[in-house]
Design a protein around this motif. Sequence first.
Motif, PDB file in Angstrom:
ATOM      1  N   ILE A 338      85.831  82.589  83.852  1.00 18.75           N
ATOM      2  CA  ILE A 338      85.101  81.517  84.534  1.00 18.75           C
ATOM      3  C   ILE A 338      83.861  81.181  83.714  1.00 18.75           C
ATOM      4  N   TYR A 339      83.645  79.902  83.533  1.00 17.79           N
ATOM      5  CA  TYR A 339      82.511  79.468  82.729  1.00 17.79           C
ATOM      6  C   TYR A 339      81.188  79.925  83.320  1.00 17.79           C
ATOM      7  N   GLU A 340      80.331  80.439  82.421  1.00 18.15           N
ATOM      8  CA  GLU A 340      78.963  80.760  82.815  1.00 18.15           C
ATOM      9  C   GLU A 340      78.060  80.198  81.732  1.00 18.15           C
ATOM     10  N   PRO A 341      76.883  79.719  82.113  1.00 18.94           N
ATOM     11  CA  PRO A 341      75.989  79.116  81.114  1.00 18.94           C
ATOM     12  C   PRO A 341      75.645  80.065  79.960  1.00 18.94           C
ATOM     13  N   THR A 342      75.634  81.395  80.243  1.00 19.50           N
ATOM     14  CA  THR A 342      75.284  82.350  79.184  1.00 19.50           C
ATOM     15  C   THR A 342      76.333  82.367  78.068  1.00 19.50           C
ATOM     16  N   MET A 343      77.471  81.775  78.336  1.00 18.85           N
ATOM     17  CA  MET A 343      78.535  81.806  77.332  1.00 18.85           C
ATOM     18  C   MET A 343      78.120  81.089  76.045  1.00 18.85           C
ATOM     19  N   HIS A 344      77.287  80.088  76.192  1.00 17.54           N
ATOM     20  CA  HIS A 344      76.851  79.367  74.986  1.00 17.54           C
ATOM     21  C   HIS A 344      76.091  80.314  74.067  1.00 17.54           C
ATOM     22  N   GLN A 345      75.152  81.072  74.673  1.00 17.17           N
ATOM     23  CA  GLN A 345      74.364  82.026  73.904  1.00 17.17           C
ATOM     24  C   GLN A 345      75.287  83.096  73.306  1.00 17.17           C
ATOM     25  N   GLU A 346      76.224  83.551  74.128  1.00 16.56           N
ATOM     26  CA  GLU A 346      77.153  84.581  73.649  1.00 16.56           C
ATOM     27  C   GLU A 346      77.970  84.080  72.480  1.00 16.56           C
ATOM     28  N   LEU A 347      78.304  82.807  72.553  1.00 18.58           N
ATOM     29  CA  LEU A 347      79.099  82.230  71.481  1.00 18.58           C
ATOM     30  C   LEU A 347      78.301  82.233  70.169  1.00 18.58           C
ATOM     31  N   VAL A 348      77.010  81.904  70.313  1.00 18.58           N
ATOM     32  CA  VAL A 348      76.154  81.910  69.128  1.00 18.58           C
ATOM     33  C   VAL A 348      76.118  83.318  68.541  1.00 18.58           C
ATOM     34  N   GLU A 349      75.930  84.305  69.433  1.00 17.25           N
ATOM     35  CA  GLU A 349      75.884  85.702  68.983  1.00 17.25           C
ATOM     36  C   GLU A 349      77.197  86.093  68.317  1.00 17.25           C
ATOM     37  N   TRP A 350      78.261  85.652  68.964  1.00 22.46           N
ATOM     38  CA  TRP A 350      79.610  85.939  68.484  1.00 22.46           C
ATOM     39  C   TRP A 350      79.759  85.432  67.044  1.00 22.46           C
ATOM     40  N   MET A 351      79.249  84.220  66.826  1.00 24.98           N
ATOM     41  CA  MET A 351      79.391  83.642  65.501  1.00 24.98           C
ATOM     42  C   MET A 351      78.527  84.372  64.479  1.00 24.98           C
ATOM     43  N   GLU A 352      77.349  84.812  64.940  1.00 30.28           N
ATOM     44  CA  GLU A 352      76.488  85.596  64.046  1.00 30.28           C
ATOM     45  C   GLU A 352      77.167  86.911  63.680  1.00 30.28           C
ATOM     46  N   LEU A 353      77.725  87.544  64.722  1.00 31.36           N
ATOM     47  CA  LEU A 353      78.412  88.816  64.496  1.00 31.36           C
ATOM     48  C   LEU A 353      79.560  88.650  63.505  1.00 31.36           C
ATOM     49  N   GLU A 354      80.239  87.541  63.647  1.00 30.10           N
ATOM     50  CA  GLU A 354      81.368  87.282  62.760  1.00 30.10           C
ATOM     51  C   GLU A 354      80.898  87.237  61.302  1.00 30.10           C
ATOM     52  N   ALA A 355      79.788  86.523  61.083  1.00 32.50           N
ATOM     53  CA  ALA A 355      79.258  86.420  59.721  1.00 32.50           C
ATOM     54  C   ALA A 355      78.833  87.800  59.218  1.00 32.50           C
ATOM     55  N   ASP A 356      78.162  88.557  60.116  1.00 31.10           N
ATOM     56  CA  ASP A 356      77.698  89.890  59.724  1.00 31.10           C
ATOM     57  C   ASP A 356      78.871  90.832  59.454  1.00 31.10           C
ATOM     58  N   LEU A 357      79.922  90.667  60.263  1.00 33.12           N
ATOM     59  CA  LEU A 357      81.088  91.537  60.076  1.00 33.12           C
ATOM     60  C   LEU A 357      81.726  91.293  58.714  1.00 33.12           C
ATOM     61  N   ARG A 358      81.778  90.028  58.357  1.00 38.94           N
ATOM     62  CA  ARG A 358      82.328  89.660  57.061  1.00 38.94           C
ATOM     63  C   ARG A 358      81.562  90.394  55.942  1.00 38.94           C
ATOM     64  N   ALA A 359      80.235  90.347  56.062  1.00 39.79           N
ATOM     65  CA  ALA A 359      79.387  90.997  55.055  1.00 39.79           C
ATOM     66  C   ALA A 359      79.605  92.507  55.083  1.00 39.79           C
ATOM     67  N   ALA A 360      79.707  93.057  56.315  1.00 45.82           N
ATOM     68  CA  ALA A 360      79.854  94.510  56.448  1.00 45.82           C
ATOM     69  C   ALA A 360      81.159  94.988  55.813  1.00 45.82           C
ATOM     70  N   ILE A 361      82.198  94.165  55.941  1.00 51.17           N
ATOM     71  CA  ILE A 361      83.475  94.569  55.354  1.00 51.17           C
ATOM     72  C   ILE A 361      83.343  94.635  53.833  1.00 51.17           C
ATOM     73  N   SER A 362      82.723  93.611  53.260  1.00 46.20           N
ATOM     74  CA  SER A 362      82.580  93.639  51.791  1.00 46.20           C
ATOM     75  C   SER A 362      81.673  94.773  51.359  1.00 46.20           C
ATOM     76  N   ALA A 363      80.673  95.113  52.185  1.00 44.73           N
ATOM     77  CA  ALA A 363      79.746  96.189  51.801  1.00 44.73           C
ATOM     78  C   ALA A 363      80.288  97.562  52.200  1.00 44.73           C
ATOM     79  N   ASN A 364      81.514  97.579  52.727  1.00 39.78           N
ATOM     80  CA  ASN A 364      82.134  98.840  53.124  1.00 39.78           C
ATOM     81  C   ASN A 364      81.344  99.594  54.189  1.00 39.78           C
TER      82      ASN A 364
END
Length: 624
Positions: A338-364
Amino acid sequence: MPAVVVVVACGVVATDAASMGPKSFAGFLVIALVVLTLIRRMASVQREVDHLVSSESRFRALVQQSNDVTLIFSPDGTITYASPSVEDLLGLSASDVVGSALSGHVHPEDTSALTWFVRGASEGGTVIAEWRVRRAEEWIWTENTSTDLREEPGIEGIVITSRDISERRSLEAQLTHQAFHDSLTRLANRSLFLNRVAHAIARAPRGGRQLAVLFLDLDGFKKVNDSLGHAAGDELLVACASRLATSVRPGDTIARLGGDEFAVLLEGITGLPDAEQIAERIATAVNASFTVRGREVFVGVSVGIAEVGLEQSPEVALRNADLAMYFAKSRHKGRYAIYEPTMHQELVEWMELEADLRAAISANEIAIAYQPIVHLATGRLYGAEALVRWRHPKRGLVEPSRLIAIAEETGLIIPVGRQVLEEACAQASAWRRDHRRAESLRLSVNLSGRHFQEPSLLDDVRGALERSGLEPSALTLEITESVLMQSESTLTTLRALKSLGVRLAIDDFGIGYSSLGYLQRFPIDILKIDRTFVDSVALADADPVLVRAIIALGRTLRIETIAEGIERLEQRDGLQELGCELGQGFFFAPALPPAEFDRRLLHESEDKRLTPDYGSAFTPAPVS
Ligand code: C2E
Ligand code: CA
Ligand code: CA
C-alpha cells in the motif's frame, strides 16, 4: 426574344408617325407607350417564368440524380417533398414519406439535434447536424445540411440534403476505440484510464466511499516471452486480462498500461481493506497456472495499491500506485503493498544504496558470515550456510534481505552471487584442509533465481570449485521453490549442476507451492524446513503437522531435512522427536564472521564436543 420584339415595335411606330397629323400623332404615342409597357411587362413575366422553369428543372435534375436524399419540409415540420433516393435511406417510398412529420423518422435521443437544426435553418443560415433515422429495425447515422428556400417560388420550404454516414461513424467509433483501448487485450489504455480516474474523482461524494488505484506488474512474464516467443507472450497477456476481469467487480475499470503492466480503478470501496482483498483475489487468479501453446506456465503479479485523494490528479494517483508496486515487487514478489508517502524517501535511499552496492562489489567489500548447521542429536558440526553481509560505511550493516532485494532488482545479484560462491568455497576448502573437526564440513550457498537463470551459472560453480579445490559433494546450493517453478528449463539446469557433483537443497521449504510432485521429478538432496514451521514445534497449543509431514516426506524420498531458525531448546528436542536430524538457528549460533566461526567452532579443544549443553558456547550473539 422580347427585347427584339420591343425594338421592332418601336421601329414600326417611328415609320408610321411621319405621315400623321399632330392630334392623331399624340394618340398614337399614348398607344405605343401602352403597348411598349405591356410588351415589357410580358417580357419580364416571361423571364421570370423561364427562370423558374429552369431553376426548378435544374433543382429537380440535381435532386433526382443525386445519391444524397433531398427533403423539403414546411415550417410546421411536415415533409412536402422527398427525392426518390429516400427509399435507400429510410426503406420507404418518396410518396410514403411526403406528408409525414420529419421528427417521426429521427431517433428519440437525437431530437435535440433536430430541434437545433430546424431553428438554425429557419433563421436563414446553412446548418449541418447529424442524427439517426430509422430504417426498418435499424438506426442509420445521417449528416444533414439545410438550405433555406422558403422564399423560392415552387419550393417554399427548407431543403435538407441528407446523407448516410453510418460507415464513417463506425470507422470513427473504431478509431476512438483504438485511441483509448489496448488492441491486444481490448482493455482501456493509459489515457482512457486516467480519464476514468479523473471522472471518478469529480463524481466521488465528499466524505463518502473511497477510490483506489491498483498498479499491477506481472512477475516472470519476460521469461515466458523470451522462452516461448512473443506470440505466446501475447496469448498469456490476453489470458491474464480475462482473469483480471473476473477478479474485479463489473463496474471497475481495468487497463493495460503497456508491456506486462495493468491498472485497476476501484470505485465506491469502503476503505483500503477492500482494495487489499481485491489485490489478493487478483494475485490468486494470476498465480494459477496458464496453458499457453499447450504448455503450462506460471507467472505472478505484484500489486501496488494507492488510495485516490479527491484533490489529487489522476497521474499522481497512478504514480503512487506504481511506486507501491515497485515496493511490492522488490520486497516480496507476488504480493501487494500500500502506498505510503515515505516510499518516495525510501526510493531515494534505495537508489543510493544501489550505487553504493555497485561500488562495494568492485571494492570487494561484500563479506560472508557462516551459520553453523549441526547434528541435532550430538550438537556436532555438520556444515555452514554462507550468508552475505555488507557493512555500509555510513549506514552500518545492511539487512541481508534488503541487500538481496536490491541486488536482485538491479541484476547485481550475479556479481554478488559469484563473489559469495568464490569466497565461501575457498573458505570452506581451507577449513576442511586445516581443521580436523571440519574435515567433512559441508558448505551451503544460496543461489538466487536470477543467477539460476544465468548462462554463466555452470561455469561460475565449476570455476569456484576448481579454484578453491573444494570437493564438489561438499557444496550444497540452496534454491527456493519459486525458482524451481519458474522455468521450463529448470530440470536441465538442475541436472547440469548435479553432474558437477554438487548437492541441491530446497530453501524455505513448505511456504511456496502446494504441489509436491516436483520433488520426485527434480534431483533434490535436502529440504530446508522453513522457520515459520519450526516456530510451531514444541508450542503447547500447536500441532506441528506440517513439520511432521515434511520430515516423513523426506524419509520416504530419501531426502535429508534441515530445520531452520531453531531458537529454543524445546524446539530442538521436538524436532529430534519428529525425526529431524539436522538444524540451524540462533539456539546454536547466528551467522558468524569467519574468524569467529574459526575460533568458536574449530579451535575448541577436541574433547569439548558440541554436546547438548553447547548452548553456552553458542549463546545467541548479535549478528556481526
Ligand atoms: P535464508 O537462506 O533462509 O537464510 C537464513 C536466514 O535466517 C538468515 O538471515 C539467518 O541469519 C536467519 N536465521 C538463522 N537462524 C535464525 C533464528 O534462529 N531465528 C531467526 N529469526 N533467524 C535466523 P539473513 O542472513 O538475514 O539472510 C536473509 C536471507 O537473505 C536468506 O534467507 C537468503 O534468502 C538471503 N541471502 C543471504 N545471503 C545470501 C547470498 O549470499 N545469496 C543469496 N542469493 N541470498 C542470500
Ligand atoms: Ca538459505
Ligand atoms: Ca531459508
